[in-house]
Design a protein around this motif. Structure first.
Motif, mmCIF file in Angstrom:
data_model
loop_
_atom_site.group_PDB
_atom_site.id
_atom_site.type_symbol
_atom_site.label_atom_id
_atom_site.label_comp_id
_atom_site.label_asym_id
_atom_site.label_seq_id
_atom_site.Cartn_x
_atom_site.Cartn_y
_atom_site.Cartn_z
ATOM 1 N N GLY A 35 9.887 -2.101 9.394
ATOM 2 C CA GLY A 35 8.958 -1.314 10.211
ATOM 3 C C GLY A 35 7.718 -2.117 10.532
ATOM 4 N N THR A 36 6.757 -1.473 11.220
ATOM 5 C CA THR A 36 5.474 -2.096 11.540
ATOM 6 C C THR A 36 4.348 -1.229 11.007
ATOM 7 O OG1 THR A 36 5.381 -0.993 13.695
ATOM 8 C CG2 THR A 36 6.364 -3.194 13.626
ATOM 9 N N VAL A 37 3.219 -1.854 10.717
ATOM 10 C CA VAL A 37 2.059 -1.152 10.190
ATOM 11 C C VAL A 37 0.813 -1.735 10.838
ATOM 12 C CG1 VAL A 37 1.951 -2.730 8.209
ATOM 13 C CG2 VAL A 37 0.812 -0.506 8.080
ATOM 14 N N GLU A 38 -0.192 -0.879 11.097
ATOM 15 C CA GLU A 38 -1.430 -1.306 11.735
ATOM 16 C C GLU A 38 -2.472 -1.672 10.687
ATOM 17 O OE1 GLU A 38 -1.961 -1.467 15.218
ATOM 18 O OE2 GLU A 38 0.221 -1.188 15.180
ATOM 19 N N THR A 39 -3.228 -2.715 10.948
ATOM 20 C CA THR A 39 -4.315 -3.080 10.035
ATOM 21 C C THR A 39 -5.490 -2.130 10.213
ATOM 22 O OG1 THR A 39 -5.194 -4.648 11.654
ATOM 23 C CG2 THR A 39 -3.666 -5.506 9.998
ATOM 24 N N ASN A 40 -6.254 -1.918 9.134
ATOM 25 C CA ASN A 40 -7.406 -1.027 9.187
ATOM 26 C C ASN A 40 -8.667 -1.802 9.559
ATOM 27 O OD1 ASN A 40 -8.202 -2.378 6.863
ATOM 28 N ND2 ASN A 40 -7.392 -0.795 5.485
ATOM 29 N N ALA A 41 -9.815 -1.162 9.412
ATOM 30 C CA ALA A 41 -11.071 -1.778 9.854
ATOM 31 C C ALA A 41 -11.378 -3.075 9.122
ATOM 32 C CB ALA A 41 -12.219 -0.782 9.676
ATOM 33 N N SER A 42 -10.922 -3.208 7.891
ATOM 34 C CA SER A 42 -11.172 -4.425 7.122
ATOM 35 C C SER A 42 -10.019 -5.421 7.241
ATOM 36 C CB SER A 42 -11.399 -4.078 5.648
ATOM 37 O OG SER A 42 -10.254 -3.455 5.104
ATOM 38 N N GLY A 43 -9.070 -5.149 8.141
ATOM 39 C CA GLY A 43 -7.939 -6.036 8.315
ATOM 40 C C GLY A 43 -6.808 -5.793 7.338
ATOM 41 N N GLY A 44 -6.989 -4.832 6.437
ATOM 42 C CA GLY A 44 -5.975 -4.562 5.440
ATOM 43 C C GLY A 44 -4.844 -3.711 5.982
ATOM 44 N N TYR A 45 -3.701 -3.798 5.315
ATOM 45 C CA TYR A 45 -2.554 -2.968 5.688
ATOM 46 C C TYR A 45 -1.777 -2.620 4.432
ATOM 47 C CZ TYR A 45 0.430 -7.095 5.045
ATOM 48 O OH TYR A 45 1.085 -8.172 4.510
ATOM 49 N N GLN A 46 -1.092 -1.498 4.464
ATOM 50 C CA GLN A 46 -0.223 -1.096 3.360
ATOM 51 C C GLN A 46 0.775 -0.068 3.872
ATOM 52 O OE1 GLN A 46 -1.973 -0.361 -0.490
ATOM 53 N NE2 GLN A 46 -0.519 1.268 -0.951
ATOM 54 N N ALA A 47 2.021 -0.218 3.459
ATOM 55 C CA ALA A 47 3.067 0.716 3.860
ATOM 56 C C ALA A 47 4.199 0.639 2.844
ATOM 57 C CB ALA A 47 3.584 0.403 5.263
ATOM 58 N N THR A 48 4.947 1.733 2.713
ATOM 59 C CA THR A 48 6.086 1.794 1.808
ATOM 60 C C THR A 48 7.344 2.083 2.617
ATOM 61 O OG1 THR A 48 4.719 2.571 -0.027
ATOM 62 C CG2 THR A 48 7.087 2.971 -0.194
ATOM 63 N N TYR A 49 8.405 1.326 2.335
ATOM 64 C CA TYR A 49 9.666 1.480 3.047
ATOM 65 C C TYR A 49 10.810 1.605 2.045
ATOM 66 C CZ TYR A 49 6.785 -0.579 6.736
ATOM 67 O OH TYR A 49 5.769 -0.854 7.621
ATOM 68 N N GLU A 50 11.822 2.363 2.412
ATOM 69 C CA GLU A 50 13.021 2.452 1.588
ATOM 70 C C GLU A 50 13.886 1.227 1.852
ATOM 71 O OE1 GLU A 50 16.947 5.329 1.056
ATOM 72 O OE2 GLU A 50 15.058 6.173 1.824
ATOM 73 N N LEU A 51 14.320 0.590 0.779
ATOM 74 C CA LEU A 51 15.134 -0.601 0.928
ATOM 75 C C LEU A 51 16.527 -0.229 1.416
ATOM 76 C CD1 LEU A 51 14.153 -2.593 -2.275
ATOM 77 C CD2 LEU A 51 13.456 -3.039 0.082
ATOM 78 N N PRO A 52 17.132 -1.063 2.230
ATOM 79 C CA PRO A 52 18.492 -0.790 2.701
ATOM 80 C C PRO A 52 19.475 -0.744 1.531
ATOM 81 C CG PRO A 52 17.467 -2.552 3.971
ATOM 82 C CD PRO A 52 16.584 -2.304 2.812
ATOM 83 N N ALA A 53 20.462 0.118 1.647
ATOM 84 C CA ALA A 53 21.495 0.193 0.613
ATOM 85 C C ALA A 53 22.338 -1.072 0.639
ATOM 86 C CB ALA A 53 22.369 1.426 0.841
ATOM 87 N N GLY A 54 22.878 -1.422 -0.522
ATOM 88 C CA GLY A 54 23.788 -2.559 -0.585
ATOM 89 C C GLY A 54 23.135 -3.890 -0.851
ATOM 90 N N LEU A 55 21.809 -3.904 -1.112
ATOM 91 C CA LEU A 55 21.165 -5.174 -1.438
ATOM 92 C C LEU A 55 21.685 -5.675 -2.778
ATOM 93 C CD1 LEU A 55 17.434 -4.625 -0.382
ATOM 94 C CD2 LEU A 55 19.155 -6.027 0.758
#
Length: 707
Positions: free
Chosen positions: A475-495
């Motif tokens: 996925g994609t995530v936008e940086t905040n005012a301080s340039g920081g970013y954070q997001a959580t994603y579900e890993l694909p099955a079968g790794l």
């Protein structure tokens, strides 16, 4: 006292009395009306509402008109109450019925119903009438205050100050006259649309208007002399190459010349000034500069200063612009190269081909870079310009064109421009990444965080970061005012494998910011049973207490420091939030090595102790949740360990047990539900009562007072 001063005093008294006219702006119901602001027709409609039925909540078909009539009557009543108070000079009381929340609530309800019956215009009119009546209150109060100041100036013999205040009185009177005219129009329309009788209110408003007009006429008669202006032009068309000669004379109404007076000659927003001679005459040449080509009326005006004993006067002449004057922009200094956020500047001059005998100030100019606006400015009197902006990221790196141009096309002068080359330098960026893989509820997630900055350390906000594992984009995530970013994603099955590589990428496409990427390898744990399931099904050992504490972290109004201290006493970890995310081996608890019954008792006592501490610390919801954990620990059978249960499923399971006080269990269960799920939560007293019930239910009287 001089005769002039006596006239001043009499006039001031008349002005002050404007706001306390007999009858004022008040309104009275029509003869025979039973409710304020209603006539017989409205009363019949309102009285048709069944007794003990609130018209505001009627919802059956056909009732919308009755509700609207009822609400309109209430709004009209408040308008009339306001008007009556204003008529008595009670400005605060006059504003109250319209500024109070009740009027806004009634208007909101009326607007909602009006949308269903096609009366939206009436709803807007009720709102506009309110605003105009409040404006009327302001004007009357201001008129009274200025009138008192005027009288004081007269009494003190300050003729110049008195004349300035008299001019302010005329301005306020003109505003009040406009307001009363518009207000009467609104009342007339409302009466037609709602059948509410506003006749008395309209008459009173008209009385105020007429009285103010008479007072203004008195001020004019005693303080000012009426003026007259004659205007002549040599033609009815004008252009920079073919200017207009304007001449005339300014005199009093009796014909006396007014000397050294300032005369303005304007075409739309474009204006020049000249002054009268000793005989009151004036002559000037007008070349249009900032006038719109659509302007059609030349205005010649005399606007006296505050202390001058004359009234203003205006004359208009029909003219039209036949052509635009040729112009050019000459650049002198421009920025040669710049990177993101660095200054982009240009200096130069706007040249008008025609010979202007006037200032060139005010010509609007704009600095653009590849058609993107960077800065705007206006010329000074000689036509010189200075523009300064900064390089945006949206200009791709490489060669570009900087352009300075006149910023409007419809002026009496042509739009012209000049360009200069500029090199856009790219800006390196730096991207960091800090991924964490967790396993909860038989799924595996990756939480990715980091920061995007320039190479110089400046944060870059509102930029898109793409997160991927190998060739798979999560996925994609936008940086905040301080340039920081954070997001959580579900890993694909079968790794497969013991670790994975997580990559974050800033592509910078279409900008002058260089692309950057960061990646990091992290261990890949096996999917397992999450904490939520553990909390529902596990009782033995210290795991229940730890699970309860994890849940408390998500609860409302919890003191995190208190939770952390409690967690530290049960486990070896200082961060319950970190432990709650994983299903790796649980840290040993204080119950390790005890028998099953010993573990249950230890967990029960630990939960009760935590409940008492939470209550003493002012956390009633946490106290009840911990106390409920003690109940579950003590009373839940070993057979239920493998089957997760909700609080009410647990209650129903024990309801048949005659050895259990089910009334107390119901009380505790309800309290737990309120503490956990209700937006309001529990009071400290309610939590203390619940804790006492828990102690009685499980046979533990506690070690001290819980209140």
């Amino acid at each position: 006292m001089s005769a002039r001063r006596r006239r001043y005093s009499a006039l001031a008294a008349a002005i002050i009395l404007v706001s306390v006219i007999a009858g004022g702006v008040g309104a009275t119901p029509a003869p025979g009306a039973e409710t304020p602001a209603t006539n017989g027709t409205t009363n019949e409609t309102a009285n048709a509402t069944p007794p003990h039925q609130n018209p505001e909540v009627i919802s059956e078909a056909g009732d919308d008109q009755r509700v609207a009539s009822h609400l309109a009557t209430q709004l009209g009543s408040r308008l009339n109450l306001s008007a009556a108070a204003l008529g008595e000079g009670e400005y605060a009381e006059g504003r109250l019925p319209l500024e109070a929340e009740e009027y806004a609530v009634l208007l909101e309800r009326y607007s909602s119903v009006a949308a269903d019956i096609g009366a939206e215009e009436t709803a807007d009119r009720f709102n506009l009438t309110r605003e105009q009546q409040l404006q009327l209150a302001d004007s009357i109060e201001e008129l009274e205050i200025t009138g008192q100041e005027y009288q004081n100036a007269v009494n003190n013999g300050s003729d110049e100050k008195a004349r300035q205040l008299a001019r302010e009185l005329l301005t306020t009177a003109e505003e009040l006259n406009q307001t009363t005219t518009e207000l009467n129009e609104q009342y007339e329309a409302l009466e037609t649309e709602t059948e509410i009788d506003f006749n008395a209110t309209q008459e009173s408003v008209s009385v105020v208007q007429q009285t103010v007009q008479r007072a203004a006429a008195g001020v004019i008669d005693r303080e000012f002399t009426e003026t007259n202006i004659t205007v002549e032009t040599n033609q009815t068309t004008v252009a920079a190459s073919d200017p207009l000669r304007v001449s005339g004379q300014l005199t009093t109404i009796e014909g006396a010349a007014i000397r050294n007076a300032s005369i303005s000659v304007s075409l739309g927003e474009d204006s020049i000034t000249t002054r009268t001679t000793g005989t009151g005459q004036f002559e000037t040449t007008y070349r249009p500069l900032l006038a719109s080509t659509s302007a059609r009326n030349l205005t010649v005006a005399y606007t006296p200063t505050g202390s001058e004993p004359y009234l203003p006067v205006t004359e208009t002449v029909a003219v039209s612009i036949t052509e635009q004057a040729a112009t050019s922009v000459e650049l002198e200094n421009t920025t040669q190269a710049a990177a993101f956020t660095e200054p982009v500047q240009a200096t130069g001059q706007v040249i008008v081909a025609a010979e202007y005998n006037r200032s060139l100030a005010g010509i609007p100019v704009v600095l653009t870079l590849d058609q993107q606006r960077i800065a705007t400015a206006e010329t000074n009197a000689s036509g010189r310009i200075t523009l300064s902006g900064s390089m945006p990221e949206t200009i791709p790196a490489g060669d570009a064109n900087l352009q300075v141009s006149i910023d409007r096309r419809e002026l009496a002068i042509e739009r012209s421009m000049a360009t200069a080359p500029i090199t856009v330098r790219s800006t390196p960026t730096d991207l960091s990444i800090d991924p964490t893989v967790t396993s909860t509820n038989e799924t595996r997630n990756v939480t990715v965080g980091g920061q995007l900055r320039t190479a110089d350390g400046d944060p870059l906000s509102d930029r898109s970061i793409r997160v991927a594992i190998g060739e798979t984009t999560l996925g994609t995530v936008e940086t905040n005012a301080s340039g920081g970013y954070q997001a959580t994603y579900e890993l694909p099955a079968g790794l497969r494998g013991s670790d994975i590589t997580v990559t974050a990428t800033f592509e910078g496409t279409g900008t002058n910011l260089e692309a950057s990427a960061a990646q990091q390898r992290v261990p890949l744990p096996s999917a397992g049973v999450g904490v939520g399931r553990v909390l529902a099904g596990v009782v033995g050992g210290g795991l229940l207490v730890m699970s309860v504490i994890v849940v408390l972290l998500a609860s409302r109004g919890v003191d995190r420091e208190w939770i952390t201290q409690t967690w530290a006493r049960v486990t070896d970890s200082a961060d319950p939030a970190a432990d709650s995310e994983t299903t790796t081996t649980t840290a040993p608890s204080a119950t390790t090595g005890l028998s099953d019954s010993g573990q249950i008792e230890a967990v029960t006592q630990a939960s009760l102790h935590s409940a008492r501490e939470a209550l003493a610390a002012g956390h009633p919801n946490v106290a009840v949740q911990s106390a409920y954990a003690a109940v579950r620990s003590r009373l839940q059978s070993s057979d239920s360990l493998s089957t997760p249960q909700t609080h009410w499923e647990f209650y129903r399971q024990l309801h048949a047990d005659h050895e259990i006080n089910t009334a107390q269990l119901a009380q505790v269960t309800e309290a737990y539900e309120t503490a956990t799920y209700s937006a309001d939560g529990l009071s400290s007293d309610a939590a203390a009562e619940t804790l006492s019930a828990v102690e009685e239910l499980i046979g533990d009287p506690g070690t001290g007072s819980t209140r």
